[in-house]
Design an enzyme around this catalytic site. Structure first.
Site, PDB file in Angstrom:
ATOM      1  N   HIS A 206       0.796  -1.241   0.000  1.00  0.00           N
ATOM      2  CA  HIS A 206       0.000   0.000   0.000  1.00  0.00           C
ATOM      3  C   HIS A 206       0.816   1.273   0.000  1.00  0.00           C
ATOM      4  O   HIS A 206       0.265   2.360  -0.139  1.00  0.00           O
ATOM      5  CB  HIS A 206      -0.960   0.027   1.197  1.00  0.00           C
ATOM      6  CG  HIS A 206      -0.279   0.379   2.492  1.00  0.00           C
ATOM      7  ND1 HIS A 206       0.396  -0.545   3.239  1.00  0.00           N
ATOM      8  CD2 HIS A 206      -0.157   1.554   3.149  1.00  0.00           C
ATOM      9  CE1 HIS A 206       0.903   0.039   4.311  1.00  0.00           C
ATOM     10  NE2 HIS A 206       0.577   1.318   4.281  1.00  0.00           N
TER      11      HIS A 206
HETATM   12  C1  UD1 Z   1      -2.228   6.043   5.143  1.00  0.00           C
HETATM   13  C2  UD1 Z   1      -0.965   6.617   5.778  1.00  0.00           C
HETATM   14  C3  UD1 Z   1       0.114   5.551   5.797  1.00  0.00           C
HETATM   15  C4  UD1 Z   1      -0.366   4.276   6.461  1.00  0.00           C
HETATM   16  C5  UD1 Z   1      -1.666   3.814   5.808  1.00  0.00           C
HETATM   17  C6  UD1 Z   1      -2.218   2.646   6.570  1.00  0.00           C
HETATM   18  C7  UD1 Z   1      -0.615   9.024   5.387  1.00  0.00           C
HETATM   19  C8  UD1 Z   1       0.156  10.028   4.618  1.00  0.00           C
HETATM   20  N1  UD1 Z   1      -0.467   7.751   4.993  1.00  0.00           N
HETATM   21  O1  UD1 Z   1      -1.917   5.736   3.799  1.00  0.00           O
HETATM   22  O2  UD1 Z   1       1.232   6.037   6.550  1.00  0.00           O
HETATM   23  O3  UD1 Z   1       0.614   3.287   6.330  1.00  0.00           O
HETATM   24  O4  UD1 Z   1      -2.630   4.883   5.853  1.00  0.00           O
HETATM   25  O5  UD1 Z   1      -3.116   1.898   5.828  1.00  0.00           O
HETATM   26  O6  UD1 Z   1      -1.330   9.371   6.287  1.00  0.00           O
HETATM   27  N2  UD1 Z   1      -9.185   4.877   0.485  1.00  0.00           N
HETATM   28  C9  UD1 Z   1     -10.432   4.325   0.361  1.00  0.00           C
HETATM   29  N3  UD1 Z   1     -11.116   4.016   1.496  1.00  0.00           N
HETATM   30  C10 UD1 Z   1     -10.611   4.222   2.737  1.00  0.00           C
HETATM   31  C11 UD1 Z   1      -9.344   4.792   2.844  1.00  0.00           C
HETATM   32  C12 UD1 Z   1      -8.636   5.112   1.708  1.00  0.00           C
HETATM   33  O7  UD1 Z   1     -10.942   4.107  -0.738  1.00  0.00           O
HETATM   34  O8  UD1 Z   1     -11.301   3.886   3.741  1.00  0.00           O
HETATM   35  C13 UD1 Z   1      -8.433   5.167  -0.758  1.00  0.00           C
HETATM   36  C14 UD1 Z   1      -8.682   6.553  -1.316  1.00  0.00           C
HETATM   37  O9  UD1 Z   1      -8.650   6.463  -2.701  1.00  0.00           O
HETATM   38  C15 UD1 Z   1      -7.465   7.336  -0.825  1.00  0.00           C
HETATM   39  C16 UD1 Z   1      -6.376   6.282  -0.823  1.00  0.00           C
HETATM   40  O10 UD1 Z   1      -7.033   5.076  -0.468  1.00  0.00           O
HETATM   41  O11 UD1 Z   1      -7.153   8.423  -1.651  1.00  0.00           O
HETATM   42  C17 UD1 Z   1      -5.247   6.559   0.140  1.00  0.00           C
HETATM   43  O12 UD1 Z   1      -5.748   6.783   1.466  1.00  0.00           O
HETATM   44  P1  UD1 Z   1      -4.931   7.713   2.486  1.00  0.00           P
HETATM   45  O13 UD1 Z   1      -5.539   7.628   3.824  1.00  0.00           O
HETATM   46  O14 UD1 Z   1      -4.757   9.073   1.919  1.00  0.00           O
HETATM   47  O15 UD1 Z   1      -3.508   7.069   2.516  1.00  0.00           O
HETATM   48  P2  UD1 Z   1      -3.062   5.562   2.724  1.00  0.00           P
HETATM   49  O16 UD1 Z   1      -2.379   5.101   1.497  1.00  0.00           O
HETATM   50  O17 UD1 Z   1      -4.196   4.773   3.251  1.00  0.00           O
HETATM   51  N1  UDP Z   2      -4.227  -5.254   8.666  1.00  0.00           N
HETATM   52  C1  UDP Z   2      -5.518  -5.736   8.788  1.00  0.00           C
HETATM   53  N2  UDP Z   2      -6.186  -6.102   7.636  1.00  0.00           N
HETATM   54  C2  UDP Z   2      -5.615  -6.007   6.413  1.00  0.00           C
HETATM   55  C3  UDP Z   2      -4.299  -5.512   6.310  1.00  0.00           C
HETATM   56  C4  UDP Z   2      -3.633  -5.132   7.461  1.00  0.00           C
HETATM   57  O1  UDP Z   2      -6.054  -5.849   9.904  1.00  0.00           O
HETATM   58  O2  UDP Z   2      -6.281  -6.358   5.428  1.00  0.00           O
HETATM   59  C5  UDP Z   2      -3.518  -4.849   9.904  1.00  0.00           C
HETATM   60  C6  UDP Z   2      -2.179  -5.507  10.096  1.00  0.00           C
HETATM   61  O3  UDP Z   2      -2.316  -6.762  10.733  1.00  0.00           O
HETATM   62  C7  UDP Z   2      -1.443  -4.487  10.956  1.00  0.00           C
HETATM   63  C8  UDP Z   2      -1.998  -3.165  10.450  1.00  0.00           C
HETATM   64  O4  UDP Z   2      -3.228  -3.471   9.798  1.00  0.00           O
HETATM   65  O5  UDP Z   2      -1.780  -4.647  12.315  1.00  0.00           O
HETATM   66  C9  UDP Z   2      -1.041  -2.539   9.491  1.00  0.00           C
HETATM   67  O6  UDP Z   2      -1.655  -1.495   8.828  1.00  0.00           O
HETATM   68  P1  UDP Z   2      -1.167  -0.967   7.406  1.00  0.00           P
HETATM   69  O7  UDP Z   2      -0.383  -2.005   6.715  1.00  0.00           O
HETATM   70  O8  UDP Z   2      -2.364  -0.436   6.734  1.00  0.00           O
HETATM   71  O9  UDP Z   2      -0.281   0.299   7.794  1.00  0.00           O
HETATM   72  P2  UDP Z   2       1.221   0.507   8.285  1.00  0.00           P
HETATM   73  O10 UDP Z   2       1.483  -0.397   9.430  1.00  0.00           O
HETATM   74  O11 UDP Z   2       2.117   0.257   7.124  1.00  0.00           O
HETATM   75  O12 UDP Z   2       1.264   1.954   8.643  1.00  0.00           O
END
Ligand code: UD1
Ligand code: UDP
Length: 365
Positions: A206
């Site tokens: 991601h």
């Molecule tokens: C964010 C965090 C990242 C973290 C990740 C965990 C920042 C800059 N990044 O990244 O550090 O590792 O969360 O998962 O804060 N979207 C949906 N539904 C949702 C959420 C997101 O469709 O419920 C889609 C949208 O198109 C959005 C994209 O995912 O634009 C990215 O979501 P965003 O929260 O901006 O960043 P993450 O990549 O999730």
């Molecule tokens: N996780 C989850 N379901 C998923 C993918 C990840 O519950 O489908 C959990 C995972 O076990 C971990 C956390 O989400 O505890 C990690 O989140 P993510 O990878 O989104 O973000 P990061 O840790 O890189 O910030």
């Protein structure tokens, strides 16, 4: 003492769950929970509140997605209103997302002390949005809860006063111990997906640097496709990655090659992790969970914040710059399984991080 906790993204719900539970069982502490709404899909948000029994947020700001400036700016405006109304003694933030930075910045401007959980992690890659969020939050924070000795060292090197920094261990390990046991009793995900333990690879992707760069996205997904010719690859697909595959016309082909599934709840994720032969990921949390459950891990990045896992040989960094790197990185790790002297407790504390955080906060009043 009133503490306003600010969360918004999937990993923050997991980190906050054990801490929130301890805060709420401490008599002189009142927690006010704010959900920024950065993550909002049912399987990116609500499922964690239900499974981990996190109380419903007192404020749901409904910010949603957007470019960094727009998203963070909207958060700032709405969090400020909450803090002006609630006037907490502390603002508690987790990790390194835009929700973390917005919470910290708002509190700093209103002169409310900030507590940062998961302080001191560094990738030393300033192109990552998370790195900027962490550095700024750490420098604004009044009390910093570091998960590892490397994190403490990073903070020292940046001149942060030692008396503000506390090595408490990793709250994700606390969560893994408590909810991991529940996962084994409740999750039916292996049956549901027809998976045999030790006979599949689990992958998650991601990070913006991997999804928003077509050549890296292709390298990762072609590499995983090559692996899937030998052993099933299961991949709970983050919405960012689904959107990137779809935008580049790769989604249909990958649905055919890999077992792409919707994001799963934490209990199912833990079961998928525990029973996999190997984990390939660019997630921070998943790298550590691989080690908690003693599953070999390949990290699809150039660098990691959890350096101790790489130094000890458990985790292999595989920059996903070609299909061959991804494929051979996974194959070589399967052929040479890591052995580790370090224990989970030695690296990440004994599962008492939440307890220590709450004790320290309670004495700060
Ligand atoms: C964010 C965090 C990242 C973290 C990740 C965990 C920042 C800059 N990044 O990244 O550090 O590792 O969360 O998962 O804060 N979207 C949906 N539904 C949702 C959420 C997101 O469709 O419920 C889609 C949208 O198109 C959005 C994209 O995912 O634009 C990215 O979501 P965003 O929260 O901006 O960043 P993450 O990549 O999730
Ligand atoms: N996780 C989850 N379901 C998923 C993918 C990840 O519950 O489908 C959990 C995972 O076990 C971990 C956390 O989400 O505890 C990690 O989140 P993510 O990878 O989104 O973000 P990061 O840790 O890189 O910030």
């Amino acid at each position: 003492m009133k503490i306003t906790t600010i969360v918004g993204a999937r990993p923050q719900f997991i980190k906050a769950a054990p801490v929130s539970s301890k805060l709420r069982s401490t008599s002189n502490i009142q927690e006010v929970l704010v959900h920024t709404g950065q993550h909002y899909d049912e399987n990116m948000s609500d499922v964690f509140f239900q499974e981990l029994e996190i109380p419903s947020p007192d404020y749901h700001l409904g910010i949603g997605s957007g470019n960094h400036g727009a998203q963070t700016g909207r958060m700032l405006e709405e969090i400020e209103k909450v803090l002006l109304t609630e006037k907490p003694d502390w603002v508690l933030v987790y990790g390194d997302t835009n929700s973390t930075l917005a919470g910290a910045l708002c509190a700093a401007k209103l002169h409310i002390p900030i507590a940062h959980v998961e302080a001191g992690l560094r990738s030393f890659n300033r192109r990552m949005p998370e790195e900027i969020n962490r550095v700024l939050t750490d420098h604004a924070a009044n009390i910093l809860f570091a998960p590892t000795t490397a994190a403490v060292e990073n903070l020292r090197n940046e001149g942060i006063l030692e008396k503000k920094v506390h090595l408490v261990g990793d709250v994700m390990y606390d969560a893994a111990i408590y909810y991991g046991a529940i996962a084994s009793q409740k999750s039916k995900v292996l049956e549901y997906l027809s998976l045999t333990p030790q006979n599949y690879i689990l992958a998650t992707v991601h990070r913006a640097e991997n999804t928003d760069n077509l050549s890296r996205l292709q390298a990762i997904f072609s590499g995983l496709t090559a692996v899937a010719k030998k052993i099933p690859v299961v991949l709970p697909l983050h919405p960012r990655t689904r959107a990137a595959l779809s935008r580049n016309g790769l989604l249909e082909e990958m649905t055919h090659n890999l077992q792409l599934i919707e994001p799963v709840g934490y209990l199912d994720m833990v079961m998928l992790e525990k029973n996999s032969l190997l984990i390939a990921t660019d997630s921070g949390g998943v790298q550590k969970e691989a080690f908690f459950y003693q599953v070999p891990c390949v990290t699809l990045r150039e660098e990691t914040e959890w350096v101790e896992l790489v130094q000890s040989g458990w985790n292999k960094l595989i920059p996903p710059t070609s299909e061959y790197f991804v494929f051979s990185g996974i194959k070589n790790t399967l052929n040479h399984k890591p052995h580790m002297q370090d224990t989970v407790s030695g690296l990440y504390g004994g599962g008492f991080a939440s307890e220590q955080i709450v004790k320290l906060l309670a004495t700060e009043s």
